[in-house]
Design an enzyme around this catalytic site. Structure first.
Site, PDB file in Angstrom:
ATOM      1  N   ASN A  39     -62.568 -34.409 -17.854  1.00 20.47           N
ATOM      2  CA  ASN A  39     -62.587 -33.552 -17.206  1.00 20.47           C
ATOM      3  C   ASN A  39     -61.234 -32.572 -18.340  1.00 20.47           C
ATOM      4  OD1 ASN A  39     -60.184 -33.943 -15.864  1.00 20.47           O
ATOM      5  ND2 ASN A  39     -60.876 -33.196 -14.123  1.00 20.47           N
ATOM      6  N   ASP A  40     -60.111 -33.668 -18.890  1.00 18.37           N
ATOM      7  CA  ASP A  40     -59.023 -33.186 -19.581  1.00 18.37           C
ATOM      8  C   ASP A  40     -58.006 -33.390 -19.462  1.00 18.37           C
ATOM      9  OD1 ASP A  40     -58.690 -32.745 -23.365  1.00 18.37           O
ATOM     10  OD2 ASP A  40     -57.916 -30.557 -22.227  1.00 18.37           O
ATOM     11  N   HIS A 132     -31.309 -21.726 -27.288  1.00 20.07           N
ATOM     12  CA  HIS A 132     -31.474 -20.332 -27.748  1.00 20.07           C
ATOM     13  C   HIS A 132     -30.507 -19.191 -27.345  1.00 20.07           C
ATOM     14  CE1 HIS A 132     -33.110 -17.542 -30.515  1.00 20.07           C
ATOM     15  NE2 HIS A 132     -33.653 -16.650 -29.472  1.00 20.07           N
ATOM     16  N   ASP A 171     -27.997 -13.359 -37.653  1.00 22.15           N
ATOM     17  CA  ASP A 171     -28.084 -12.288 -36.830  1.00 22.15           C
ATOM     18  C   ASP A 171     -26.931 -12.207 -36.371  1.00 22.15           C
ATOM     19  OD1 ASP A 171     -28.330 -14.028 -34.547  1.00 22.15           O
ATOM     20  OD2 ASP A 171     -30.171 -14.304 -35.360  1.00 22.15           O
ATOM     21  N   LYS A 194     -29.540  -7.833 -37.678  1.00 20.30           N
ATOM     22  CA  LYS A 194     -30.950  -8.011 -38.328  1.00 20.30           C
ATOM     23  C   LYS A 194     -31.572  -7.302 -37.410  1.00 20.30           C
ATOM     24  CE  LYS A 194     -33.397 -11.528 -36.239  1.00 20.30           C
ATOM     25  NZ  LYS A 194     -33.298 -13.214 -35.893  1.00 20.30           N
ATOM     26  N   ARG A 196     -35.702  -7.031 -34.811  1.00 17.41           N
ATOM     27  CA  ARG A 196     -36.947  -7.967 -35.174  1.00 17.41           C
ATOM     28  C   ARG A 196     -38.101  -7.360 -34.384  1.00 17.41           C
ATOM     29  NH1 ARG A 196     -38.997 -12.881 -35.512  1.00 17.41           N
ATOM     30  NH2 ARG A 196     -36.812 -13.817 -35.290  1.00 17.41           N
ATOM     31  N   ASP A 220     -27.953 -21.325 -38.843  1.00 19.22           N
ATOM     32  CA  ASP A 220     -29.221 -20.788 -37.708  1.00 19.22           C
ATOM     33  C   ASP A 220     -30.066 -21.530 -36.829  1.00 19.22           C
ATOM     34  OD1 ASP A 220     -31.075 -18.581 -36.277  1.00 19.22           O
ATOM     35  OD2 ASP A 220     -31.538 -17.984 -37.809  1.00 19.22           O
TER      36      ASP A 220
END
Length: 315
Positions: A39-40, A132, A171, A194, A196, A220
């Site tokens: 069933n994955d 991040h 940035d 910058k 986005r 970066d």
């Protein structure tokens, strides 16, 4: 470090890195059985004793991210069920860290949700590298040791003549890390302005700082589709820089980004670390991959022995 006190396991995401870390620790990398039912659904079995041991699970969240995430959650649950004394997630790349704020109506904050999932599954602490944004650290309700790869990157670039060099952040959000990197190299720093508009559509209106005629090192935290780097290259060319080298911690290089950046004639070199696996089919002769296995291994040793991890960066 006594082998019987520590148990290191790896998921499917980056077993080569886990093996390198274990080599530096001089401990075995224990096997993990991962099965998929009809069933994955996934089933995971840790194939070594965990009872009252200090367990480390190495698993960066890379493509396929959702598969690797569920695999990690199941490994955490298995370690807790096997009476591990403590379980640490060694997560060199946390892809959901990019989902760190509510910048549109009715939008999810995946960085916090996935952090909660890991803790609920059994994570007692997290060892991460170059998140991040700083606030992601606070999404976890367990201790987080946050490493960076600036020393490894700086050691690489120190081999060059840096008398005319400047570090450029694409940035302002990454400018603090770029400034720290520039201090390690003893060179000035500049940054792009910058904006986005979408995941793969950015605009850099100007470069703030003196870059004309300089040898530029673009820094970066990660390179995914490479749109930011390519946009920055256009601005740098307009100012007439002497040379360009590109560096990042996480070389994701999605959708042919490595070839696009590598094909730029004025890019002399692309440098990343092995926090994520770089597909061999995507590689270019300009790519240099630095190992962060020694840094992860030393941090794990210090966590296991109750020593300071932050002392790694005191120098």
């Amino acid at each position: 470090m006594r082998e019987r006190d520590i148990a290191v396991f790896s998921g499917s995401a980056h077993p080569e890195l886990a093996a390198a870390v274990c080599s530096h620790l001089d401990v075995p990398l224990h096997p993990v059985r991962v099965d998929r039912f009809a069933n994955d659904c996934l089933e995971v079995q840790l194939q070594a004793n965990c009872r009252e041991r200090d367990v480390f699970i190495v698993q960066p969240l890379v493509r396929p991210v959702q598969e690797n995430l569920v695999e990690l959650l199941l490994m955490l649950d298995a370690a807790r069920g096997a009476s591990a004394a403590r379980t640490t997630v060694v997560m060199p790349h946390y892809s959901y860290a990019r989902s760190d704020k509510k910048d549109a109506p009715r939008i999810s904050i995946g960085g916090r949700l996935v952090a909660d999932l890991m803790v609920t599954a059994g994570a007692n602490r997290v060892l991460a590298m170059t998140l991040h944004s700083p606030q992601v650290h606070g999404f976890f309700s367990v201790p987080v040791d946050h490493l960076h790869a600036l020393r490894e990157l700086a050691a690489h670039f120190a081999q060059y003549d840096l008398s005319n060099a400047v570090v450029v952040s694409p940035d302002l959000g990454n400018a603090k890390e770029a400034a720290a990197f520039a201090r390690l190299l003893g060179v000035p720093v500049a940054a792009g302005a910058k904006q986005r508009f979408a995941d793969d559509r950015v605009s850099i209106s100007a470069v703030i700082g003196d870059v004309a005629g300089r040898d530029v090192i673009v820094l970066d935290d990660e390179i995914a589709k490479g749109s930011t780097v390519l946009e920055l290259l256009d601005r740098l060319r307009e100012t007439g820089v002497a040379s360009v080298r590109v560096a990042c911690t996480h070389g994701l290089f999605a959708d042919g980004a490595l070839k696009r950046i590598g094909s730029q004639p004025d890019v002399l070199e692309i440098v990343c670390t092995d926090t994520v696996p770089v597909p061999h089919g995507e590689r270019t002769e300009k790519l240099r991959v630095l190992s962060i296995a020694p840094a992860l291994a030393e941090a794990m040793r210090r966590i296991h022995n109750g020593e300071s991890v932050s002392a790694l960066f005191d120098a």
